[in-house]
Write a protein that holds these residues in place. Structure first.
Motif, PDB file in Angstrom:
ATOM      1  N   ASP A 233       0.850  -1.187   0.000  1.00  0.00           N
ATOM      2  CA  ASP A 233       0.000   0.000   0.000  1.00  0.00           C
ATOM      3  C   ASP A 233       0.886   1.237   0.000  1.00  0.00           C
ATOM      4  OD1 ASP A 233      -2.608   1.371   0.285  1.00  0.00           O
ATOM      5  OD2 ASP A 233      -1.804   1.986   2.237  1.00  0.00           O
ATOM      6  N   THR A 234       0.331   2.361  -0.444  1.00  0.00           N
ATOM      7  CA  THR A 234       0.969   3.674  -0.350  1.00  0.00           C
ATOM      8  C   THR A 234       0.029   4.616   0.384  1.00  0.00           C
ATOM      9  OG1 THR A 234       2.190   3.343  -2.415  1.00  0.00           O
ATOM     10  CG2 THR A 234       1.955   5.607  -1.628  1.00  0.00           C
ATOM     11  N   ALA A 235       0.553   5.352   1.367  1.00  0.00           N
ATOM     12  CA  ALA A 235      -0.270   6.263   2.160  1.00  0.00           C
ATOM     13  C   ALA A 235       0.545   7.508   2.497  1.00  0.00           C
ATOM     14  CB  ALA A 235      -0.766   5.578   3.425  1.00  0.00           C
ATOM     15  N   LEU A 236      -0.159   8.530   3.015  1.00  0.00           N
ATOM     16  CA  LEU A 236       0.451   9.836   3.273  1.00  0.00           C
ATOM     17  C   LEU A 236       0.470  10.167   4.756  1.00  0.00           C
ATOM     18  CD1 LEU A 236      -1.208  11.980   0.452  1.00  0.00           C
ATOM     19  CD2 LEU A 236       1.005  10.800   0.388  1.00  0.00           C
ATOM     20  N   GLY A 237       1.481  10.938   5.161  1.00  0.00           N
ATOM     21  CA  GLY A 237       1.556  11.477   6.498  1.00  0.00           C
ATOM     22  C   GLY A 237       2.249  12.833   6.457  1.00  0.00           C
ATOM     23  N   ALA A 259       1.051   9.807  12.488  1.00  0.00           N
ATOM     24  CA  ALA A 259       0.774   8.412  12.150  1.00  0.00           C
ATOM     25  C   ALA A 259       0.453   8.311  10.653  1.00  0.00           C
ATOM     26  CB  ALA A 259      -0.394   7.894  12.972  1.00  0.00           C
ATOM     27  N   ILE A 260       0.694   7.147  10.092  1.00  0.00           N
ATOM     28  CA  ILE A 260       0.323   6.867   8.702  1.00  0.00           C
ATOM     29  C   ILE A 260      -0.515   5.600   8.698  1.00  0.00           C
ATOM     30  CG2 ILE A 260       1.160   6.343   6.383  1.00  0.00           C
ATOM     31  CD1 ILE A 260       3.613   7.967   6.929  1.00  0.00           C
ATOM     32  N   PHE A 261      -1.635   5.666   8.010  1.00  0.00           N
ATOM     33  CA  PHE A 261      -2.600   4.570   8.040  1.00  0.00           C
ATOM     34  C   PHE A 261      -2.595   3.851   6.692  1.00  0.00           C
ATOM     35  CE2 PHE A 261      -3.956   7.989  10.833  1.00  0.00           C
ATOM     36  CZ  PHE A 261      -4.123   7.323  12.035  1.00  0.00           C
ATOM     37  N   HIS A 262      -2.028   2.656   6.697  1.00  0.00           N
ATOM     38  CA  HIS A 262      -1.984   1.829   5.489  1.00  0.00           C
ATOM     39  C   HIS A 262      -3.145   0.841   5.493  1.00  0.00           C
ATOM     40  CE1 HIS A 262       1.992   3.019   3.977  1.00  0.00           C
ATOM     41  NE2 HIS A 262       2.383   3.064   5.236  1.00  0.00           N
ATOM     42  N   SER A 263      -3.625   0.544   4.304  1.00  0.00           N
ATOM     43  CA  SER A 263      -4.577  -0.550   4.107  1.00  0.00           C
ATOM     44  C   SER A 263      -3.944  -1.510   3.111  1.00  0.00           C
ATOM     45  CB  SER A 263      -5.912  -0.018   3.579  1.00  0.00           C
ATOM     46  OG  SER A 263      -6.835  -1.070   3.414  1.00  0.00           O
ATOM     47  N   LEU A 264      -3.339  -2.548   3.629  1.00  0.00           N
ATOM     48  CA  LEU A 264      -2.579  -3.479   2.801  1.00  0.00           C
ATOM     49  C   LEU A 264      -3.520  -4.459   2.104  1.00  0.00           C
ATOM     50  CD1 LEU A 264       0.434  -4.365   5.098  1.00  0.00           C
ATOM     51  CD2 LEU A 264       0.283  -2.594   3.368  1.00  0.00           C
ATOM     52  N   GLU A 265      -3.429  -4.484   0.802  1.00  0.00           N
ATOM     53  CA  GLU A 265      -4.174  -5.454   0.004  1.00  0.00           C
ATOM     54  C   GLU A 265      -3.247  -6.621  -0.280  1.00  0.00           C
ATOM     55  OE1 GLU A 265      -7.302  -5.036  -0.803  1.00  0.00           O
ATOM     56  OE2 GLU A 265      -7.578  -2.922  -0.255  1.00  0.00           O
ATOM     57  N   VAL A 292       1.512   2.934  11.202  1.00  0.00           N
ATOM     58  CA  VAL A 292       2.809   3.300  11.778  1.00  0.00           C
ATOM     59  C   VAL A 292       2.547   4.502  12.677  1.00  0.00           C
ATOM     60  CG1 VAL A 292       4.117   2.315   9.891  1.00  0.00           C
ATOM     61  CG2 VAL A 292       3.456   4.692   9.751  1.00  0.00           C
ATOM     62  N   PRO A 293       2.895   4.417  13.948  1.00  0.00           N
ATOM     63  CA  PRO A 293       2.396   5.379  14.934  1.00  0.00           C
ATOM     64  C   PRO A 293       3.101   6.730  14.859  1.00  0.00           C
ATOM     65  CG  PRO A 293       3.874   3.842  15.977  1.00  0.00           C
ATOM     66  CD  PRO A 293       3.696   3.362  14.560  1.00  0.00           C
ATOM     67  N   GLU A 294       2.459   7.740  15.451  1.00  0.00           N
ATOM     68  CA  GLU A 294       3.067   9.054  15.538  1.00  0.00           C
ATOM     69  C   GLU A 294       4.138   9.076  16.627  1.00  0.00           C
ATOM     70  OE1 GLU A 294      -1.134   9.920  17.098  1.00  0.00           O
ATOM     71  OE2 GLU A 294      -0.084   8.158  16.345  1.00  0.00           O
ATOM     72  N   THR A 295       5.075   9.991  16.463  1.00  0.00           N
ATOM     73  CA  THR A 295       6.145  10.160  17.442  1.00  0.00           C
ATOM     74  C   THR A 295       6.300  11.639  17.776  1.00  0.00           C
ATOM     75  OG1 THR A 295       7.865  10.368  15.738  1.00  0.00           O
ATOM     76  CG2 THR A 295       7.410   8.151  16.567  1.00  0.00           C
ATOM     77  N   VAL A 296       6.700  11.904  18.996  1.00  0.00           N
ATOM     78  CA  VAL A 296       7.080  13.250  19.445  1.00  0.00           C
ATOM     79  C   VAL A 296       8.515  13.163  19.942  1.00  0.00           C
ATOM     80  CG1 VAL A 296       6.639  15.144  21.044  1.00  0.00           C
ATOM     81  CG2 VAL A 296       4.716  13.842  20.079  1.00  0.00           C
ATOM     82  N   THR A 297       9.395  14.018  19.414  1.00  0.00           N
ATOM     83  CA  THR A 297      10.811  13.964  19.746  1.00  0.00           C
ATOM     84  C   THR A 297      11.269  15.310  20.294  1.00  0.00           C
ATOM     85  OG1 THR A 297      11.151  12.411  17.920  1.00  0.00           O
ATOM     86  CG2 THR A 297      13.105  13.395  18.893  1.00  0.00           C
TER      87      THR A 297
END
Length: 454
Positions: A233-237, A259-265, A292-297
């Motif tokens: 899948d391809t997704a945006l963040g 976070a980036i939300f993928h929907s894997l086919e 893939v979760p969000e991070t704070v650095t």
């Protein structure tokens, strides 16, 4: 979860749908032995790695810091770039363990080895470019692989019905913009275009499934097959960041990565299926969500004097997004839901740099990397534990505006247990075995980087 029944064998449950559910994006998700906990990859900069990534969000002296904070490039004049290659050498072994089949599949012990080293060596590349197109404005781009890795157990492992191969690979293209808002404050933002691909497999005990249905000639452990699922899948963040210099020699950095939300086919395939079971194990397709979760650095870079610099960092990762894994099948089977219940984690690092000469800088660092995986849901796909980093590195200016950086890290991890019990009567997850074992892991990472400026 519905139960499939083999045509002509009423009363014999065949759980092909559960096989697919635990393969499509794994159980739990896709991971091998990475240089960080969960399925995160921090190995994006040899300059940063040399100090265990301490203060990475506050650094503004190298193009690779663009990964950690898009505001970092506001201090880079002209055109700059960096090329990085990291070799990751993990080792993860079950040191003791045992497994038994589900009581409804006979309850017999699973014969086999402890599986050997499931860690697979990997090469992780990264590249960066920055351009100052106005006095206070910069454009940049980063091409990285921020999530992934791979593990592979032996075909005769007692854990083979839980995991054979697990692979996740990502490519993240991130254009970014920064603005020097005031002499002491810079701001940055970026887009993430992320491609992910996953492949998972485990053994399936067709002998036990057939024996449970009283099919003549079927004996547990004698007719193993393989189930494999692949999807992409391809997704945006997006990403934002800021750096602030409250006084000379002190720089603070703060960055947020969404976070980036993928929907894997994916396509699910079965190999080695006996003819008597083939109608229930026909190839099919499925879809699952991968987040893939969000991070704070947060980072601090404090210059002590002309030679010494102190670095410190703190990263929070929102792993609690991974509460369960839901798989939807293309052939109309009801969705499968598996609870995971990961928790948020922190990465705390402390390091320093020593400027030996105009050309040579030495650095070192230590980090504590908290695992997000609860004891109750740890599996052979991710026998994850808290980790402790020791890093050292150096940068040398081999010629004007060309700098070579090297880094080495050894990651220590305490042994952890996997304790997956027989789900018992009334639970449809019959193809699984109980598994108890102890895993010991360690990781070595070697990185090289070439930075240049025009």
């Amino acid at each position: 979860m519905s139960v499939l029944r083999c045509p002509g064998r009423p009363g014999g449950p065949i759980l092909a749908n559960l096989v697919l559910a635990n393969l499509l994006l794994g159980n739990p998700l896709l991971a091998g032995r990475a240089g960080a906990t969960g399925y995160e990859l921090r190995e994006q900069s040899a300059v940063g790695q040399g100090a265990a990534f301490a203060g990475a969000a506050a650094r503004d002296d190298d193009p690779s810091m663009l990964f950690f904070n898009p505001a970092a490039m506001a201090s880079l004049p002209g055109i700059q770039g960096a090329l990085i290659g990291s070799g990751i050498f993990p080792e993860a072994r079950m040191t003791e363990g045992r497994a038994n089949r589900n009581a409804l599949l006979g309850g017999s012990p699973v014969a086999g080895s402890l599986g050997g080293d499931i860690g697979i060596d990997a090469f992780v590349p990264a590249s960066y470019g920055t351009l100052q197109f106005a006095p206070d404005w910069h454009l940049g781009i980063a091409v990285t692989s921020p999530w992934g890795l791979v593990s592979k157990g032996s075909e005769d492992s007692i854990a083979r019905y839980h995991a054979l191969t697990s692979s996740l690979k990502t490519v993240n293209i991130a254009p970014a913009l920064s603005w020097q808002a005031t002499p002491s404050l810079s701001l940055g933002l970026g887009l993430q275009i992320q491609y992910s691909t996953a492949r998972l497999s485990n053994a399936t005990d067709f002998g036990a499934i057939g024996a449970a249905q009283r099919i003549p000639g079927f004996v547990p452990g004698t007719r193993d097959g393989r189930a494999t699922v692949a999807g992409d899948d391809t997704a945006l963040g997006w990403q934002i960041g800021a750096q602030w210099q409250p006084l000379a020699g002190t720089r603070l950095g703060l960055a947020f990565r969404s976070a980036i939300f993928h929907s894997l086919e994916g396509d699910a395939t079965f190999e080695g299926v006996p003819a008597a079971l083939s109608p229930a194990f026909a190839n099919t397709a499925g879809r699952a969500k991968l987040t893939v979760p969000e991070t704070v650095t947060l980072g601090l870079r404090q210059r002590i004097d002309d030679r010494w610099t102190l670095l410190a960092g703190l990263e929070w990762t929102n792993w609690s997004r991974f509460r369960d894994l839901t798989v939807v099948f293309a052939n109309g089977r009801p969705p499968s839901v598996t609870e995971e219940r990961w928790h948020d984690s922190v990465f705390v690092s402390l390091g320093g740099e020593y400027r030996w000469s105009e050309a040579l800088t030495l650095r070192a660092g230590f980090a504590y990397d908290q695992s997000p995986v609860p004891d109750a849901t740890r599996t052979p796909r991710i026998p994850d534990s808290d980790r402790y980093w020791l890093s050292a590195g150096a940068s040398y200016e081999i010629r004007r505006n060309v700098r070579l950086s090297l880094a080495y890290t050894h990651i220590f991890a305490p042994s952890v247990s996997v304790n997956l019990q027989d789900p018992g009567p009334g639970n449809t997850n019959l193809f699984r075995t109980s598994l108890t074992g102890t895993y010991q892991t360690s990781v070595d990472i070697v990185s090289a980087q070439l930075s240049f400026a025009f």
